[in-house]
Enzyme design. Structure first.
Site, mmCIF file in Angstrom:
data_model
loop_
_atom_site.group_PDB
_atom_site.id
_atom_site.type_symbol
_atom_site.label_atom_id
_atom_site.label_comp_id
_atom_site.label_asym_id
_atom_site.label_seq_id
_atom_site.Cartn_x
_atom_site.Cartn_y
_atom_site.Cartn_z
ATOM 1 N N TYR A 86 -1.454 -0.617 11.307
ATOM 2 C CA TYR A 86 -1.873 -1.252 9.840
ATOM 3 C C TYR A 86 -0.644 -0.944 9.030
ATOM 4 C CZ TYR A 86 -3.397 -1.545 4.951
ATOM 5 O OH TYR A 86 -3.319 -1.662 3.658
ATOM 6 N N LYS A 105 2.047 -3.649 7.388
ATOM 7 C CA LYS A 105 2.073 -3.591 5.869
ATOM 8 C C LYS A 105 3.599 -3.311 5.428
ATOM 9 C CE LYS A 105 -0.485 -4.652 2.996
ATOM 10 N NZ LYS A 105 -0.881 -5.822 2.452
ATOM 11 N N THR A 124 0.807 -1.265 0.024
ATOM 12 C CA THR A 124 -0.215 -0.039 -0.102
ATOM 13 C C THR A 124 0.832 1.260 0.066
ATOM 14 O OG1 THR A 124 -1.615 1.226 1.488
ATOM 15 C CG2 THR A 124 -0.076 -0.558 2.542
ATOM 16 N N ASP A 125 0.309 2.370 -0.472
ATOM 17 C CA ASP A 125 1.184 3.531 -0.500
ATOM 18 C C ASP A 125 1.212 4.134 1.008
ATOM 19 O OD1 ASP A 125 -1.648 4.304 0.116
ATOM 20 O OD2 ASP A 125 -1.758 6.011 -1.508
ATOM 21 N N GLU A 126 0.557 3.626 1.972
ATOM 22 C CA GLU A 126 0.352 4.016 3.476
ATOM 23 C C GLU A 126 2.007 3.582 3.859
ATOM 24 O OE1 GLU A 126 -2.946 3.407 5.847
ATOM 25 O OE2 GLU A 126 -4.137 4.066 4.233
HETATM 26 P P1 NAD Z 1 -10.214 -6.931 2.276
HETATM 27 O O1 NAD Z 1 -10.038 -6.438 3.859
HETATM 28 O O2 NAD Z 1 -11.585 -6.446 1.681
HETATM 29 O O3 NAD Z 1 -10.047 -8.345 2.295
HETATM 30 C C1 NAD Z 1 -8.984 -8.998 3.028
HETATM 31 C C2 NAD Z 1 -9.274 -10.353 2.787
HETATM 32 O O4 NAD Z 1 -7.983 -11.056 3.214
HETATM 33 C C3 NAD Z 1 -10.456 -11.048 3.329
HETATM 34 O O5 NAD Z 1 -11.063 -11.685 2.488
HETATM 35 C C4 NAD Z 1 -9.763 -11.776 4.529
HETATM 36 O O6 NAD Z 1 -10.715 -12.764 4.912
HETATM 37 C C5 NAD Z 1 -8.675 -12.123 4.094
HETATM 38 N N1 NAD Z 1 -7.890 -12.511 5.300
HETATM 39 C C6 NAD Z 1 -7.418 -11.732 6.387
HETATM 40 N N2 NAD Z 1 -6.521 -12.364 7.009
HETATM 41 C C7 NAD Z 1 -6.211 -13.506 6.581
HETATM 42 C C8 NAD Z 1 -5.240 -14.572 6.995
HETATM 43 N N3 NAD Z 1 -4.706 -14.615 8.149
HETATM 44 N N4 NAD Z 1 -5.366 -15.606 6.083
HETATM 45 C C9 NAD Z 1 -6.114 -15.932 4.891
HETATM 46 N N5 NAD Z 1 -6.896 -14.651 4.556
HETATM 47 C C10 NAD Z 1 -6.899 -13.812 5.395
HETATM 48 O O7 NAD Z 1 -9.010 -6.218 1.753
HETATM 49 P P2 NAD Z 1 -8.842 -5.139 0.429
HETATM 50 O O8 NAD Z 1 -9.280 -3.800 0.661
HETATM 51 O O9 NAD Z 1 -9.093 -5.859 -0.722
HETATM 52 O O10 NAD Z 1 -7.237 -5.203 0.151
HETATM 53 C C11 NAD Z 1 -6.456 -6.220 -0.420
HETATM 54 C C12 NAD Z 1 -5.078 -6.059 -0.161
HETATM 55 O O11 NAD Z 1 -4.881 -4.872 -0.700
HETATM 56 C C13 NAD Z 1 -4.474 -5.670 1.421
HETATM 57 O O12 NAD Z 1 -3.314 -6.555 1.291
HETATM 58 C C14 NAD Z 1 -4.320 -4.368 1.366
HETATM 59 O O13 NAD Z 1 -3.280 -4.139 2.248
HETATM 60 C C15 NAD Z 1 -4.080 -3.915 -0.064
HETATM 61 N N6 NAD Z 1 -4.555 -2.592 -0.226
HETATM 62 C C16 NAD Z 1 -5.793 -2.042 -0.266
HETATM 63 C C17 NAD Z 1 -6.114 -0.900 -0.668
HETATM 64 C C18 NAD Z 1 -7.672 -0.483 -0.619
HETATM 65 O O14 NAD Z 1 -7.654 0.820 -0.712
HETATM 66 N N7 NAD Z 1 -8.473 -1.351 -0.232
HETATM 67 C C19 NAD Z 1 -5.212 0.065 -1.344
HETATM 68 C C20 NAD Z 1 -3.863 -0.572 -1.308
HETATM 69 C C21 NAD Z 1 -3.318 -1.768 -1.051
HETATM 70 O O1 DAU Z 2 -4.049 4.360 0.708
HETATM 71 C C1 DAU Z 2 -4.426 2.932 0.618
HETATM 72 C C2 DAU Z 2 -4.894 2.390 1.772
HETATM 73 O O2 DAU Z 2 -6.323 2.955 1.499
HETATM 74 C C3 DAU Z 2 -5.167 1.005 1.945
HETATM 75 O O3 DAU Z 2 -3.977 0.486 2.071
HETATM 76 C C4 DAU Z 2 -5.992 0.826 3.037
HETATM 77 O O4 DAU Z 2 -6.268 -0.915 3.372
HETATM 78 C C5 DAU Z 2 -7.608 1.271 2.811
HETATM 79 O O5 DAU Z 2 -8.383 1.101 4.004
HETATM 80 C C6 DAU Z 2 -7.319 2.830 2.842
HETATM 81 O O6 DAU Z 2 -6.836 3.319 3.778
HETATM 82 P P1 DAU Z 2 -7.410 4.919 4.205
HETATM 83 O O7 DAU Z 2 -7.303 5.215 5.860
HETATM 84 O O8 DAU Z 2 -7.105 6.018 3.540
HETATM 85 O O9 DAU Z 2 -8.991 4.521 4.000
HETATM 86 P P2 DAU Z 2 -10.404 4.973 4.751
HETATM 87 O O10 DAU Z 2 -11.452 4.500 3.738
HETATM 88 O O11 DAU Z 2 -10.311 4.277 5.874
HETATM 89 O O12 DAU Z 2 -10.417 6.531 5.064
HETATM 90 C C7 DAU Z 2 -10.290 7.330 3.676
HETATM 91 C C8 DAU Z 2 -10.064 8.715 4.141
HETATM 92 O O13 DAU Z 2 -11.681 9.163 4.727
HETATM 93 C C9 DAU Z 2 -9.295 9.233 5.306
HETATM 94 O O14 DAU Z 2 -8.467 10.405 5.131
HETATM 95 C C10 DAU Z 2 -10.192 9.078 6.745
HETATM 96 C C11 DAU Z 2 -11.403 9.341 6.241
HETATM 97 N N1 DAU Z 2 -12.617 8.964 7.018
HETATM 98 C C12 DAU Z 2 -12.629 7.591 6.910
HETATM 99 C C13 DAU Z 2 -13.785 6.849 7.392
HETATM 100 C C14 DAU Z 2 -13.815 5.499 7.576
HETATM 101 C C15 DAU Z 2 -13.414 9.575 7.281
HETATM 102 O O15 DAU Z 2 -13.341 10.884 7.307
HETATM 103 N N2 DAU Z 2 -14.479 9.262 8.197
HETATM 104 C C16 DAU Z 2 -14.656 7.825 8.002
HETATM 105 O O16 DAU Z 2 -15.711 7.369 8.727
#
Ligand code: NAD
Ligand code: DAU
Length: 338
Positions: A150, A154, A126-128
């Site tokens: 988190y 990561k 992730t970019d985080e």
């Molecule tokens: P999500 O939370 O929707 O899904 C995570 C999945 O992982 C679920 O199906 C869960 O059951 C499975 N899981 C969790 N723990 C596990 C374990 N111990 N063994 C096997 N399976 C397990 O996640 P997402 O938002 O689809 O993100 C997927 C990946 O992409 C993650 O690695 C996340 O860090 C990365 N990512 C997400 C975002 C975003 O904005 N959502 C952005 C950049 C990177």
């Molecule tokens: O940047 C990539 C990441 O993006 C992924 O690695 C993470 O898995 C994914 O959860 C996401 O992280 P963020 O913290 O950026 O996403 P979130 O949707 O939680 O929040 C997005 C923005 O919105 C952030 O600035 C916080 C704000 N927010 C979030 C929630 C849940 C609110 O203002 N209110 C809220 O209730």
């Protein structure tokens, strides 16, 4: 790449990636390996459950024996690891599961991959991991300075993948994606949370001043970026996959409300997230050199997403009626009352 193990394939991006790969590669065999935590949802995999090229295995990436069996019995040659605990707010409430899966789990997957001669291993990061950037955009060689439990967990998985390349010569690659959105995203992340809350005329809890910046990436573009890196990325390297689409949170909320035809009075400013990263931005030059770029414009992507949540109430109502309510109370109860 013939036999692909997609860890975390029952989650949001993982399930979209399964669909993307089945559509693109007629001869591929895919095994989804997923623990089915609160975020893992068999409904996400239902559309291809009858496809003979697809199979599901329930298991934890942090369990050696279970991972080893999955690799051996299915002659896996390639792994893409999406499996993770992914929600920043949950990592602040209770980091334990984040260390288990994002640190230990990635280590176990890498170690079993090494023992089983896996040819290619892509760790979805992730970019985080870079932390917050006031101006400009992060490049892959920039320091890793994660700010939430988190992000730190990561970063650990991301760096462990690199170390397995340097130390053991394994073909590991890392992608660092930006904020992703689209169908099948669990309604704890801000976009699906705000869309579904607005559809129910519930308040939208906006953290702090709402001026934080995120770089929004449509899920199909994220999947295409991961595939480009999987096919053509250099082992041992990391690749940014950004949306090239920076937006202030407050502006995104107003766009959503316009699309949903709901009033701005639903916005409820609440206490900020501790350690909240102010701005994320990625430089995509390296992944663009692989021939990838984000294709779906933000307006269109947002419209598609809103329309999916409107047409699939059965999907999110089922989630919101379960364990979700306890989480919602712990996360927002005091904030919304205060
Ligand atoms: P999500 O939370 O929707 O899904 C995570 C999945 O992982 C679920 O199906 C869960 O059951 C499975 N899981 C969790 N723990 C596990 C374990 N111990 N063994 C096997 N399976 C397990 O996640 P997402 O938002 O689809 O993100 C997927 C990946 O992409 C993650 O690695 C996340 O860090 C990365 N990512 C997400 C975002 C975003 O904005 N959502 C952005 C950049 C990177
Ligand atoms: O940047 C990539 C990441 O993006 C992924 O690695 C993470 O898995 C994914 O959860 C996401 O992280 P963020 O913290 O950026 O996403 P979130 O949707 O939680 O929040 C997005 C923005 O919105 C952030 O600035 C916080 C704000 N927010 C979030 C929630 C849940 C609110 O203002 N209110 C809220 O209730």
């Amino acid at each position: 790449m013939k036999n692909l193990l997609i860890c975390g394939g029952a989650g949001f991006i993982g399930s979209n990636f399964v669909r993307y790969m089945l559509d693109k590669y007629p001869d591929i065999q895919i095994v989804v390996y997923d623990k089915l935590t609160y975020a893992g949802n068999p409904d996400n995999l239902e559309p291809f459950s009858q496809d003979s090229r697809y199979k599901f295995l329930q298991g934890d990436i942090a369990e050696h024996g279970s991972v080893a069996r999955a690799l051996e019995f299915n002659r896996i040659d390639t792994i893409v690891n999406f499996a993770a605990e992914t929600h920043v707010d949950r990592s602040i409430l209770d980091p334990d599961a984040f260390v288990h899966t994002n640190v230990m789990g990635v280590y176990v997957l890498l170690e079993e991959s090494r023992k089983h001669g896996i040819e290619r291993f892509l760790q979805v990061s992730t970019d985080e991991v870079y932390g917050s950037i006031p101006e400009g955009a992060f490049e892959e060689g920039d320091p890793i300075e994660p700010n939430s439990p988190y992000a730190a967990s990561k970063a650990s998985g991301d760096l462990m993948a690199r170390a397995y390349h340097v130390t053991y010569g394994m073909h590991t690659i890392v992608t660092r994606g930006s904020n992703t959105f689209g169908p099948y995203q669990y309604p704890e992340k801000v976009l699906p949370l705000f869309i579904t809350n607005a559809l129910e005329d519930q308040p939208l809890p906006l953290y702090g001043d709402g001026k934080q910046v995120r770089d929004w990436l449509y899920v199909d573009d994220h999947c295409a970026g991961i595939d480009a890196v999987l096919q053509n990325g250099r082992p041992g390297e990391a690749y940014n996959i950004g949306g090239e689409n920076e937006q202030h949170n407050i502006d995104v909320v107003h766009m959503l409300l316009r699309l949903l035809d709901k009033p701005a009075s639903l916005i409820r400013p609440v206490e900020d997230r501790p350690g909240h990263d102010r701005r994320y931005a990625l430089d995509n030059s390296k992944s663009r050199r692989l021939g990838w770029k984000p294709e779906v414009g933000f307006d269109e992507a947002l419209e598609r997403t809103v329309s999916w949540y409107k047409s699939n109430e059965w999907w999110w109502r089922k989630i919101k009626s379960g364990e979700y309510q306890q989480y919602y109370e712990a996360q927002y109860g005091k904030r919304l009352k205060g």
